[in-house]
Design a protein around this motif. Structure first.
Motif, PDB file in Angstrom:
ATOM      1  N   GLY A  22       0.815  -1.211   0.000  1.00  0.00           N
ATOM      2  CA  GLY A  22       0.000   0.000   0.000  1.00  0.00           C
ATOM      3  C   GLY A  22       0.847   1.259   0.000  1.00  0.00           C
ATOM      4  O   GLY A  22       0.581   2.210  -0.741  1.00  0.00           O
ATOM      5  N   LEU A  23       1.900   1.281   0.820  1.00  0.00           N
ATOM      6  CA  LEU A  23       2.790   2.446   0.867  1.00  0.00           C
ATOM      7  C   LEU A  23       3.510   2.632  -0.463  1.00  0.00           C
ATOM      8  O   LEU A  23       3.680   3.749  -0.945  1.00  0.00           O
ATOM      9  N   HIS A  24       3.940   1.534  -1.060  1.00  0.00           N
ATOM     10  CA  HIS A  24       4.678   1.609  -2.320  1.00  0.00           C
ATOM     11  C   HIS A  24       3.779   2.055  -3.479  1.00  0.00           C
ATOM     12  O   HIS A  24       4.174   2.880  -4.317  1.00  0.00           O
ATOM     13  N   ALA A  25       2.559   1.540  -3.539  1.00  0.00           N
ATOM     14  CA  ALA A  25       1.698   1.755  -4.693  1.00  0.00           C
ATOM     15  C   ALA A  25       0.799   2.982  -4.565  1.00  0.00           C
ATOM     16  O   ALA A  25       0.112   3.338  -5.525  1.00  0.00           O
ATOM     17  N   GLY A  26       0.791   3.630  -3.404  1.00  0.00           N
ATOM     18  CA  GLY A  26      -0.100   4.762  -3.225  1.00  0.00           C
ATOM     19  C   GLY A  26      -1.536   4.345  -3.009  1.00  0.00           C
ATOM     20  O   GLY A  26      -2.481   5.005  -3.446  1.00  0.00           O
ATOM     21  N   VAL A  27      -1.705   3.219  -2.325  1.00  0.00           N
ATOM     22  CA  VAL A  27      -3.037   2.712  -1.988  1.00  0.00           C
ATOM     23  C   VAL A  27      -3.327   3.064  -0.534  1.00  0.00           C
ATOM     24  O   VAL A  27      -2.488   2.851   0.348  1.00  0.00           O
ATOM     25  N   GLU A  28      -4.507   3.607  -0.273  1.00  0.00           N
ATOM     26  CA  GLU A  28      -4.856   4.005   1.089  1.00  0.00           C
ATOM     27  C   GLU A  28      -5.264   2.790   1.910  1.00  0.00           C
ATOM     28  O   GLU A  28      -6.083   1.974   1.465  1.00  0.00           O
ATOM     29  N   LEU A  29      -4.685   2.673   3.109  1.00  0.00           N
ATOM     30  CA  LEU A  29      -5.016   1.566   4.011  1.00  0.00           C
ATOM     31  C   LEU A  29      -6.087   2.024   4.994  1.00  0.00           C
ATOM     32  O   LEU A  29      -5.908   3.042   5.678  1.00  0.00           O
ATOM     33  N   CYS A  30      -7.183   1.282   5.072  1.00  0.00           N
ATOM     34  CA  CYS A  30      -8.323   1.691   5.894  1.00  0.00           C
ATOM     35  C   CYS A  30      -8.772   0.546   6.803  1.00  0.00           C
ATOM     36  O   CYS A  30      -9.637  -0.252   6.405  1.00  0.00           O
ATOM     37  N   PRO A  31      -8.215   0.420   7.994  1.00  0.00           N
ATOM     38  CA  PRO A  31      -8.748  -0.591   8.923  1.00  0.00           C
ATOM     39  C   PRO A  31     -10.083  -0.132   9.483  1.00  0.00           C
ATOM     40  O   PRO A  31     -10.251   1.049   9.797  1.00  0.00           O
ATOM     41  N   PRO A  32     -11.060  -1.023   9.578  1.00  0.00           N
ATOM     42  CA  PRO A  32     -12.343  -0.627  10.181  1.00  0.00           C
ATOM     43  C   PRO A  32     -12.179  -0.365  11.664  1.00  0.00           C
ATOM     44  O   PRO A  32     -11.199  -0.778  12.283  1.00  0.00           O
ATOM     45  N   GLU A  33     -13.155   0.328  12.220  1.00  0.00           N
ATOM     46  CA  GLU A  33     -13.069   0.681  13.633  1.00  0.00           C
ATOM     47  C   GLU A  33     -13.152  -0.546  14.528  1.00  0.00           C
ATOM     48  O   GLU A  33     -12.526  -0.586  15.585  1.00  0.00           O
ATOM     49  N   ARG A  34     -13.954  -1.534  14.106  1.00  0.00           N
ATOM     50  CA  ARG A  34     -14.147  -2.723  14.926  1.00  0.00           C
ATOM     51  C   ARG A  34     -14.127  -3.958  14.032  1.00  0.00           C
ATOM     52  O   ARG A  34     -14.287  -3.863  12.815  1.00  0.00           O
ATOM     53  N   LEU A  35     -13.922  -5.088  14.648  1.00  0.00           N
ATOM     54  CA  LEU A  35     -13.953  -6.341  13.904  1.00  0.00           C
ATOM     55  C   LEU A  35     -15.372  -6.889  13.904  1.00  0.00           C
ATOM     56  O   LEU A  35     -15.711  -7.816  14.639  1.00  0.00           O
ATOM     57  N   SER A  36     -16.216  -6.294  13.082  1.00  0.00           N
ATOM     58  CA  SER A  36     -17.583  -6.767  12.923  1.00  0.00           C
ATOM     59  C   SER A  36     -17.966  -6.575  11.465  1.00  0.00           C
ATOM     60  O   SER A  36     -17.393  -5.729  10.761  1.00  0.00           O
ATOM     61  N   GLY A  37     -18.924  -7.359  10.996  1.00  0.00           N
ATOM     62  CA  GLY A  37     -19.343  -7.243   9.617  1.00  0.00           C
ATOM     63  C   GLY A  37     -19.831  -5.849   9.277  1.00  0.00           C
ATOM     64  O   GLY A  37     -19.485  -5.276   8.234  1.00  0.00           O
ATOM     65  N   ASP A  38     -20.642  -5.255  10.167  1.00  0.00           N
ATOM     66  CA  ASP A  38     -21.170  -3.919   9.920  1.00  0.00           C
ATOM     67  C   ASP A  38     -20.052  -2.883   9.840  1.00  0.00           C
ATOM     68  O   ASP A  38     -20.094  -1.969   9.003  1.00  0.00           O
ATOM     69  N   ALA A  39     -19.048  -3.003  10.716  1.00  0.00           N
ATOM     70  CA  ALA A  39     -17.953  -2.039  10.721  1.00  0.00           C
ATOM     71  C   ALA A  39     -17.104  -2.148   9.458  1.00  0.00           C
ATOM     72  O   ALA A  39     -16.632  -1.147   8.915  1.00  0.00           O
TER      73      ALA A  39
END
Length: 531
Positions: A274-291
């Motif tokens: 992601g850092l190399h290719a210019g891709v934004e990394l977006c971890p969800p707030e919580r580990l749930s399907g809705d999040a």
């Protein structure tokens, strides 16, 4: 807990906090539900330890406390003056939730059903901190907050966590200059990533004895973890390999990052690429399907969900609130995905479910990011895969193991994966059949435990399954709560010849998993989980 004299309004506050299963501001409760929490109510619920409250700017943040979760499993009074029908409806709904929904869900408590719906025990948090995993496991096992839980019952939930002795042995073997270790961590048990305060201490004044830039441990799904070294050139080579794979996230797009960055998929396939290719990394707030779905919908740019098989099941069981045009695909690594789970995901979301095959020793080995060749994969650019006596060998110029010279694992530039598989001579596609040691003999007839496991895992009502040899073919099965051992045995008999059928069936509430979400296949750990 009779005698607390909760009013209908106070009961309603507990119900809303249970449904939210998180810390909520009083202003949010007012704006979203029209629920005003007044000071006497807040003070009373806090004094009873039903609610934890703290000042947050001009308002208060509220969350259901441990005693509050227990209280929710007892009858509440919803009697409202002038609204008896509404009160009766709420009373019936609570009783139905507690007596029927909870029992069918397989959860032990309402806390597990709401707060930990998507993160039960080890599978719940494959990428979480050790503290969070212990908390999740305790909540799943304890009858009530403060209850004693046997360490024997807890152990399978943390089967992959090394002991202090194992860590000390690894440090002596590696002889690092410094050791960075967590002193304390923060963040809720539902968080994917947590804030860590690290301590740095000197260990050895020797110069580095190898060019390794990263030291990792294998996942340990089949036994003790191996110490693996990766050089900077090796990591750069893998990142460049990703840039040549058709179907990866492109510059300006997003990766919804679910795997731990301690392990190779999250570290290289997520963070470094992601850092190399210019891709934004977006971890969800919580580990749930809705999040996870909320993270996809948060921006208009295309998003690829990167995860492990556990996360596929999580999303397959989550109904999106609306269309998700941003969702481009989901890519998974870790272990084989059953056809039933793959079909459930693609039927629900209508996007490709990509597959990756890799190992900590070399990183990504092969991919099928469009799901066209399932279960086969195409070797990644620059990687050569051979079949030798039923085992897959992967090109690997240098020995990846630190302090280990084992010619049965690596020799002459080839990594012996110990995975059984075949390479199509015409297309070059690779099909992984499972672990090489999954072949057993029953009455002189060969049985492939991978075939047995795939059959069991594909049965209706089966959430997850592991089949091992433990003085006979033994199947450990996590069911959806309605499947009985008798029914399971009947379904297997309809699909497998007698000599292939498991001699022993063990139904588990929760299958132990590694920190990467892989099912644990260690026989002792599985025995502990069953007991």
């Amino acid at each position: 807990m009779a005698g607390d004299d909760l009013t209908a309004s106070e009961s309603a506050i507990l119900v809303v906090l249970m449904a939210e299963a998180r810390e909520v501001l009083s202003t949010e409760l007012r704006d979203r539900y029209g629920l005003v929490v007044r000071k006497p109510q807040r003070d009373k619920l806090t004094r009873l330890h039903y609610v934890a409250s703290r000042k947050s700017g001009p308002t208060y943040a509220l969350q259901l406390d441990d005693k509050g979760w227990v209280r929710m499993q007892s009858d509440l009074d919803f009697t409202l003056r002038g609204a008896s029908a509404l009160g009766a409806a709420l009373t019936a709904l609570q009783a139905h939730l507690r007596d029927r929904v909870l029992g069918r869900s397989g959860c032990a408590t309402l806390a597990e059903l709401f707060a930990l719906t998507d993160v039960r025990a080890p599978a719940a948090e494959p990428s979480g901190s050790l503290t969070a995993r212990v908390v999740s496991a305790y909540r799943a096992l304890a009858d009530e907050p403060g209850a004693w839980v046997s360490l024997r019952r807890l152990r399978p939930f943390l089967a992959d966590v090394p002991t202090d002795h194992e860590v000390d042995q690894a440090l002596r073997r590696l002889s690092p200059q410094v050791v960075v270790a967590p002193v304390r961590s923060g963040g809720g048990a539902l968080r994917i990533f947590v804030d860590v305060t690290a301590g740095v201490s000197a260990y050895s004044d020797r110069p580095a004895g190898s060019p390794h830039a990263v030291i990792q441990l294998s996942s340990g799904s089949t036994g003790p973890s191996k110490v693996i070294g990766r050089t900077a050139a090796d990591l750069v080579g893998e990142v460049r390999r990703y840039t040549r794979i058709d179907g990866v996230a492109l510059p300006g797009e997003r990766i919804i990052l679910l795997p731990s960055m301690v392990h190779v998929l999250g570290l290289v396939g997520g963070l470094l690429y992601g850092l190399h290719a210019g891709v934004e990394l977006c971890p969800p707030e919580r580990l749930s399907g809705d999040a996870i779905l909320a993270a996809v919908a948060a921006q208009d740019t295309p998003a690829t969900v990167l995860g492990v098989p556990f996360h596929i099941g999580l999303l397959a069981s989550t109904t999106p609130a609306g269309p998700l045009p941003q969702l481009k695909r989901m890519t998974t690594g870790g272990e084989l995905v059953s056809a039933a789970v793959a079909n459930a995901f693609t039927d629900r979301y209508g996007v490709p479910l990509g597959n990756m095959y890799g190992m900590t020793e070399v990183g990504v080995i092969g991919t099928d990011l469009y799901g066209r060749h399932r279960p086969a994969i195409a070797p990644a650019p620059g990687i050569e895969v051979r079949e030798r006596d039923g085992e897959l060998w992967v090109s690997c110029p240098a020995n990846p193991y630190v302090g280990l010279a084992d010619p049965t694992r690596w020799a002459d530039g080839w990594l012996h994966t110990r995975d059984a598989g075949v390479v199509d001579p015409d297309t070059g596609l690779v099909t992984i059949k499972g672990r090489l040691d999954s072949q057993v003999s029953v009455g002189g007839l060969k049985v492939d435990l991978t075939e047995v496991e795939a059959t069991v895992a594909g049965l209706p009502g089966v959430v997850a399954a592991v089949v091992v040899w433990d003085d006979g073919i033994t199947a450990y099965v996590q069911a959806d709560g309605s499947l009985t051992e008798e029914t399971l045995d009947k379904l297997i008999a309809e699909r497998l010849a007698g000599f292939k059928r498991p001699r022993t069936l063990r139904l588990l509430d929760q299958m132990p998993r590694t920190t990467t979400g892989k099912l644990v296949r260690s026989v002792p750990a599985l025995r502990d989980a069953a007991s």
